[in-house]
Scaffold this motif. Structure first.
Motif, PDB file in Angstrom:
ATOM      1  N   ASN A 167       0.813  -1.228   0.000  1.00 54.16           N
ATOM      2  CA  ASN A 167       0.000   0.000   0.000  1.00 54.16           C
ATOM      3  C   ASN A 167       0.846   1.278   0.000  1.00 54.16           C
ATOM      4  O   ASN A 167       0.437   2.300   0.552  1.00 54.16           O
ATOM      5  N   GLN A 168       2.008   1.202  -0.632  1.00 53.22           N
ATOM      6  CA  GLN A 168       2.832   2.400  -0.768  1.00 53.22           C
ATOM      7  C   GLN A 168       2.491   3.181  -2.031  1.00 53.22           C
ATOM      8  O   GLN A 168       2.694   4.391  -2.105  1.00 53.22           O
ATOM      9  N   ILE A 169       1.985   2.486  -3.029  1.00 53.34           N
ATOM     10  CA  ILE A 169       1.425   3.101  -4.228  1.00 53.34           C
ATOM     11  C   ILE A 169       0.205   2.286  -4.642  1.00 53.34           C
ATOM     12  O   ILE A 169       0.079   1.114  -4.276  1.00 53.34           O
ATOM     13  N   ALA A 170      -0.682   2.914  -5.399  1.00 50.44           N
ATOM     14  CA  ALA A 170      -1.873   2.215  -5.884  1.00 50.44           C
ATOM     15  C   ALA A 170      -1.605   1.692  -7.299  1.00 50.44           C
ATOM     16  O   ALA A 170      -0.854   2.299  -8.065  1.00 50.44           O
ATOM     17  N   ARG A 171      -2.220   0.563  -7.629  1.00 49.66           N
ATOM     18  CA  ARG A 171      -1.997  -0.014  -8.955  1.00 49.66           C
ATOM     19  C   ARG A 171      -2.411   0.947 -10.063  1.00 49.66           C
ATOM     20  O   ARG A 171      -1.742   1.041 -11.107  1.00 49.66           O
ATOM     21  N   ASP A 172      -3.526   1.659  -9.872  1.00 47.22           N
ATOM     22  CA  ASP A 172      -3.981   2.565 -10.927  1.00 47.22           C
ATOM     23  C   ASP A 172      -3.221   3.895 -10.934  1.00 47.22           C
ATOM     24  O   ASP A 172      -3.514   4.785 -11.723  1.00 47.22           O
ATOM     25  N   GLN A 173      -2.228   4.005 -10.068  1.00 46.52           N
ATOM     26  CA  GLN A 173      -1.418   5.215  -9.994  1.00 46.52           C
ATOM     27  C   GLN A 173      -0.167   5.115 -10.857  1.00 46.52           C
ATOM     28  O   GLN A 173       0.473   6.117 -11.176  1.00 46.52           O
ATOM     29  N   VAL A 174       0.184   3.882 -11.238  1.00 48.79           N
ATOM     30  CA  VAL A 174       1.443   3.670 -11.943  1.00 48.79           C
ATOM     31  C   VAL A 174       1.222   2.932 -13.253  1.00 48.79           C
ATOM     32  O   VAL A 174       0.454   1.966 -13.320  1.00 48.79           O
TER      33      VAL A 174
END
Length: 317
Positions: free
Chosen positions: A90-97
């Motif tokens: 949960n350090q980045i979201a899948r739809d963020q990258v």
């Protein structure tokens, strides 16, 4: 390599033009030979900075954790596995990258290349299929690229991105090799021999924390070695404090390390940092049949509970 660079630039330009991302994290040429460095492209006109070659050794997932903006990452196999772990934690979201995946033929160990022509100075290098052409003011030498790969690449069984929205180039054939041959030899040592080996390596450490800073999974806002209330360990290069740092960092990476080798390459003193990390990586594989970063759906073994856990660490009185 030129075709890969061209394709990466095309994808990056399209993503920025259509405002699907705010930044593309990739690589650009370094200021000296044998170097490529991470770069952050935010404008369409700057995509020409992006390159791809055998010196793109940094794990650029290091720059993804806790980033708020939408991003694209140029990722080789180990970079993509680190991204998978960051998403799971949960350090980045899948739809963020958006992942621009590049199948990896292995990164070149610049120290080996430099040693092969020493004391002559290298002015330029060029990759031609399976050859590396090294040029200086008074010489030109062609060598087999495979003879100069980084140690982490020599034992890698996952050179292709495990997660990619765009795949640049053809997948690399994956070899079924024993990634832990050196660790098995380490395990075969006596307890005293292992401790002597680790102590000798740790005594080289100057506590610069380059290993921690290069690691994509070391993202804590405050590292335990920087804490003062309470102060867990001393700040000096005393052997006991330094050993605690490396042991604790290895335990923190158990079940999370993707064996990218970024820590070892960043070390200015040549400490065999990966030995501890890969020993625990092997233990996790043997005990839980788990490898970090291969699946978004597979729960990390140290983040779950199983009633049938073997619990071999428990010693009966």
């Amino acid at each position: 390599m030129r075709l890969l660079t061209t394709r990466i630039r095309e994808i990056a330009r399209k993503l920025l033009r259509e405002k699907k991302v705010q930044v593309v994290i990739g690589f650009e040429g370094g200021s000296v030979p044998l170097r490529s460095r991470p770069c952050f492209v935010r404008r369409e006109e700057d995509v020409e900075r992006l390159v791809w070659n055998g010196f793109c050794e940094n794990n650029v997932a290091r720059y993804a954790a806790k980033r708020k903006e939408k991003m694209a990452i140029v990722a080789k196999g180990c970079d993509s596995r680190a991204v998978v772990e960051l998403i799971k934690e949960n350090q980045i979201a899948r739809d963020q990258v958006i992942i621009i995946g590049v199948p990896c033929r292995g990164m070149i160990d610049r120290s080996r290349v430099e040693a092969s022509v020493a004391p002559r100075r290298i002015q330029h290098t060029e990759e031609k299929e399976d050859l590396l052409v090294i040029k200086g003011s008074d010489f030109e030498k062609s060598v087999a690229r495979s003879d100069f790969l980084c140690e982490s690449c020599r034992s890698c069984n996952h050179p292709n991105p495990v997660l990619a929205d765009f795949l640049v180039g053809e997948p690399v054939a994956e070899e079924d090799r024993d990634p832990f041959a050196d660790i098995e030899a380490f395990e075969a040592m006596t307890t005293e021999e292992r401790w002597t080996y680790l102590s000798d390596e740790v005594n080289k450490c100057i506590r610069c924390y380059a290993c921690r800073n290069a690691c994509p999974l070391c993202y804590c806002p405050e590292c335990f070695v920087d804490a003062t209330l309470p102060q867990w360990i001393g700040k000096s290069t005393d052997s006991s404090d330094t050993m605690i740092f490396h042991l604790m960092r290895a335990y923190h990476l158990a079940g999370r390390c993707v064996a990218c080798g970024a820590c070892e390459r960043a070390c200015p003193m040549g400490v065999d940092i990966r030995k501890l990390n890969r020993k625990l990586l092997k233990d996790v594989k043997d005990l839980f049949d788990y490898e970090a970063g291969l699946s978004l759906d597979e729960v990390s073994p140290l983040a779950t509970f199983r009633p049938d856990d073997p619990e071999q660490f428990i010693v009966n009185p």
